[in-house]
Motif scaffolding. Sequence first.
Motif, mmCIF file in Angstrom:
data_model
loop_
_atom_site.group_PDB
_atom_site.id
_atom_site.type_symbol
_atom_site.label_atom_id
_atom_site.label_comp_id
_atom_site.label_asym_id
_atom_site.label_seq_id
_atom_site.Cartn_x
_atom_site.Cartn_y
_atom_site.Cartn_z
ATOM 1 N N UNK A 1 -16.685 -20.300 6.277
ATOM 2 C CA UNK A 1 -16.425 -20.555 7.698
ATOM 3 C C UNK A 1 -17.733 -20.796 8.448
ATOM 4 N N UNK A 2 -18.747 -19.984 8.140
ATOM 5 C CA UNK A 2 -20.045 -20.158 8.801
ATOM 6 C C UNK A 2 -20.650 -21.507 8.469
ATOM 7 N N UNK A 3 -20.520 -21.933 7.223
ATOM 8 C CA UNK A 3 -21.057 -23.224 6.810
ATOM 9 C C UNK A 3 -20.329 -24.364 7.510
ATOM 10 N N UNK A 4 -19.016 -24.244 7.629
ATOM 11 C CA UNK A 4 -18.241 -25.283 8.317
ATOM 12 C C UNK A 4 -18.638 -25.370 9.786
ATOM 13 N N UNK A 5 -18.766 -24.209 10.422
ATOM 14 C CA UNK A 5 -19.122 -24.191 11.841
ATOM 15 C C UNK A 5 -20.519 -24.749 12.072
ATOM 16 N N UNK B 1 -15.526 -9.206 -1.972
ATOM 17 C CA UNK B 1 -16.273 -10.424 -2.297
ATOM 18 C C UNK B 1 -15.572 -11.689 -1.806
ATOM 19 N N UNK B 2 -14.263 -11.712 -1.867
ATOM 20 C CA UNK B 2 -13.533 -12.881 -1.389
ATOM 21 C C UNK B 2 -13.683 -13.004 0.125
ATOM 22 N N UNK B 3 -13.664 -11.885 0.798
ATOM 23 C CA UNK B 3 -13.864 -11.883 2.254
ATOM 24 C C UNK B 3 -15.264 -12.390 2.586
ATOM 25 N N UNK B 4 -16.243 -11.963 1.800
ATOM 26 C CA UNK B 4 -17.616 -12.416 2.002
ATOM 27 C C UNK B 4 -17.715 -13.923 1.786
ATOM 28 N N UNK C 1 -14.397 -9.213 9.788
ATOM 29 C CA UNK C 1 -14.769 -10.615 9.556
ATOM 30 C C UNK C 1 -15.750 -11.109 10.608
ATOM 31 N N UNK C 2 -15.584 -10.661 11.862
ATOM 32 C CA UNK C 2 -16.471 -11.121 12.926
ATOM 33 C C UNK C 2 -17.921 -10.743 12.637
ATOM 34 N N UNK C 3 -18.118 -9.520 12.151
ATOM 35 C CA UNK C 3 -19.478 -9.074 11.832
ATOM 36 C C UNK C 3 -20.066 -9.884 10.680
ATOM 37 N N UNK C 4 -19.240 -10.181 9.691
ATOM 38 C CA UNK C 4 -19.701 -10.983 8.559
ATOM 39 C C UNK C 4 -20.102 -12.388 9.021
ATOM 40 N N UNK C 5 -19.291 -12.974 9.885
ATOM 41 C CA UNK C 5 -19.597 -14.310 10.380
ATOM 42 C C UNK C 5 -20.916 -14.319 11.162
#
Length: 238
Positions: free
Chosen positions: A94-98, A85-88, A1-5
Amino acid sequence: MKALLKAELLKLRTTRTFAVVVGVSALFSVALAVLGATVTKNVTAHELFTNNSITYVIVLLGAIGMTGEWRHRTITSTILASPDRVRLLSAKVIASAAAGVVLVFLVTVVTMIAGTIALKAGGHATLGVGGLADVMWRNLAVAAVLGPFGVAIGAIGRNQIVTVVGLIAVASFLEPQLFAASHAVGQFGPLAEAPTAVLGSSAANGTLAAGPALVVMIAWAAAAFGVAAIRLRNRDLV
């Protein structure tokens, strides 16, 4: 998840549309605060600092970021790199919220500084630390929820133009019309009425209190995420 973020945040930082929209909205927010303080006679500091255009632009940025994956045909490579896909989708939310929280924080600080100077120059009352903190949490709360909501709606709609126009139409026309017809129903609108109640604007008379309105917004975002996750998991990429 960290890499995706990290990847999603990098996309946000390097997208030209994102930078342009944020820049224009930030300038518009500051200009509105200064003009309101210098031109309007009965203006209040709370109204100036919460009537913040970038807070509402966050939902459009979330939708544009998500639908851009299809518009620019990068969705296939994105999912090949992250098959879950759900993880993506979660990473995008999360990125949008941050990003929304950071951007709204910075713009609100600048707006508060410029607006306070203009208010003092015009002989208007200004807010103390407590009042400024109250405005800040409201702006950040709305941004933190609207960004993910925009991403989820973008994943559901996929077509960028239709999604953006639809969001604008709902926020600027459909929700206000529904609220005018029935306060009891219209106050639960996710894009105009509930956010307005959270912000505590004078336009929110007769609506929910800030806390319940924020719960309504979160419920809408969670429901949209659930539908988006199902559609993204089951749909073709082309």
